[in-house]
Design a protein around this motif. Structure first.
Motif, PDB file in Angstrom:
ATOM      1  N   ALA A  17      -8.881   0.477  -1.097  1.00  0.00           N
ATOM      2  CA  ALA A  17      -8.625  -0.851  -0.552  1.00  0.00           C
ATOM      3  C   ALA A  17      -8.575  -0.801   0.961  1.00  0.00           C
ATOM      4  CB  ALA A  17      -7.313  -1.409  -1.093  1.00  0.00           C
ATOM      5  N   LEU A  25      -3.861  -6.765   0.246  1.00  0.00           N
ATOM      6  CA  LEU A  25      -5.092  -6.054  -0.087  1.00  0.00           C
ATOM      7  C   LEU A  25      -6.275  -6.938   0.315  1.00  0.00           C
ATOM      8  CD1 LEU A  25      -4.159  -4.611  -3.592  1.00  0.00           C
ATOM      9  CD2 LEU A  25      -4.104  -3.447  -1.386  1.00  0.00           C
ATOM     10  N   GLU A  28     -10.861  -4.627  -2.233  1.00  0.00           N
ATOM     11  CA  GLU A  28     -10.604  -3.603  -3.236  1.00  0.00           C
ATOM     12  C   GLU A  28     -11.908  -3.130  -3.857  1.00  0.00           C
ATOM     13  OE1 GLU A  28      -7.062  -4.317  -5.889  1.00  0.00           O
ATOM     14  OE2 GLU A  28      -7.289  -6.351  -5.075  1.00  0.00           O
TER      15      GLU A  28
END
Length: 316
Positions: A17, A25, A28
């Motif tokens: 990530a 995040l 990803e």
């Protein structure tokens, strides 16, 4: 946007990530580790994956990652940035921090142990948040542990703190990969339950999840297999809580997905075994399989915070 690269390397797959300063995040990705191609190919896969993430960040945000954090299994020398040994990846003494730093253009890199890194994330933003002392125990292929104390994860003098899976709970029991017999992970890991249920049910394809479902449906044979695993786990956990006195036990990994089929008898078994000890709360992990990746991001941000502090002290 300032961001870091986070990598969680497993025996079969890698999770990665780009992580923002607030823990978001931003991007990803996953891919196979490729261990069937040998340890050198695994290392190259990690380096290539990290380089792709760096390029994505440059294209998307107009700047390179400020740092990188990587979590790997096995024995890890975090101080020197060396992946010392991992049986499931086949490598020995890989200077992973230096190799990643070179591939990523000299950015600072933090290297951590996968379970302790996952424990860091659970402690700060997951099930251990706000708890000054906890023990994180994922029940997966094997069993390991992360000891959380005051917002940090204890590594021990030799980088092996928390290896609860190799506490002997059944002397003379099944042989363990470490060379001893009756270790906790040979009896209470998801792999151990899968083996026991496959043998008891006569179905070689049956696994721990199938056993949990059979327990929930009232199958007496499954209940026996499950009870033996829970009893072994409780014995190991009581040993740990006697030594560490945590406020909270955080149970994760594949076996924890059974929910109260696991937690109800486990809490009862632990309560039945304690005498003078104060039983901790026993709760499921909150972050699932994202814990390692999130923890790797935290390692990278911690590294940057340390570097920024040192720079301020020198220049100030």
């Amino acid at each position: 946007m300032r961001h870091v690269i986070a990598l969680d390397v497993g025996g079969t797959g890698m999770k990665a990530a780009l992580v923002g300063a607030d823990g978001t995040l931003l991007h990803e990705s996953r891919r196979a580790t490729g261990r069937e191609h040998g340890p050198e190919a695994v290392v190259e896969a990690i380096l290539g994956f990290a380089a792709e993430l760096r390029a994505h960040g440059e294209e998307r945000y107009g700047q390179s990652a400020a740092a990188a954090g990587v979590a790997v299994p096995g024995i890890v020398d975090t101080a020197n940035g060396v992946a010392v040994y991992a049986a499931n990846l086949g490598w020995r003494d890989v200077p992973l921090r230096a190799l990643l730093g070179e591939r990523l253009g000299g950015v600072p890199v933090a290297l951590g142990h996968d379970v302790r890194t996952g424990g860091l994330a659970e402690g700060r933003i997951g099930a251990g948040r706000g708890t000054d002392r906890f023990l994180f125990v994922p029940l997966g292929t094997g069993i390991a542990g992360a000891i959380g104390i005051g917002g940090t994860i204890e590594e021990g003098a030799h980088g092996c703190a928390g290896e609860i899976g190799h506490v002997v709970v059944r002397p003379g029991g099944p042989e363990c990969g470490c060379g001893r017999r009756g270790c906790l992970e040979t009896l209470a890991s998801a792999s151990a339950v899968s083996r026991a249920w496959a043998a008891a049910s006569g179905d070689p394809e049956a696994d721990a999840a199938d056993c949990a479902k059979a327990v929930a449906s009232g199958d007496e044979t499954a209940a026996r297999v499950w009870r033996e695993a829970v009893d072994a786990l409780a014995d190991g956990l009581v040993t740990a809580l006697t030594l560490l006195d945590p406020r909270r036990l955080i149970i994760g990994g594949g076996l924890a997905e059974a929910g109260e089929t696991l937690f109800a008898p486990l809490r009862a078994a632990v309560r039945a075994r304690v005498t003078f000890q104060t039983p901790p709360s026993i709760v499921p992990a909150a972050l699932g399989d994202a814990a390692g990746c999130l923890g790797a991001g935290l390692l990278a941000w911690d590294l940057l915070a340390t570097s920024d502090t040192l720079t301020t002290e020198v220049t100030g």
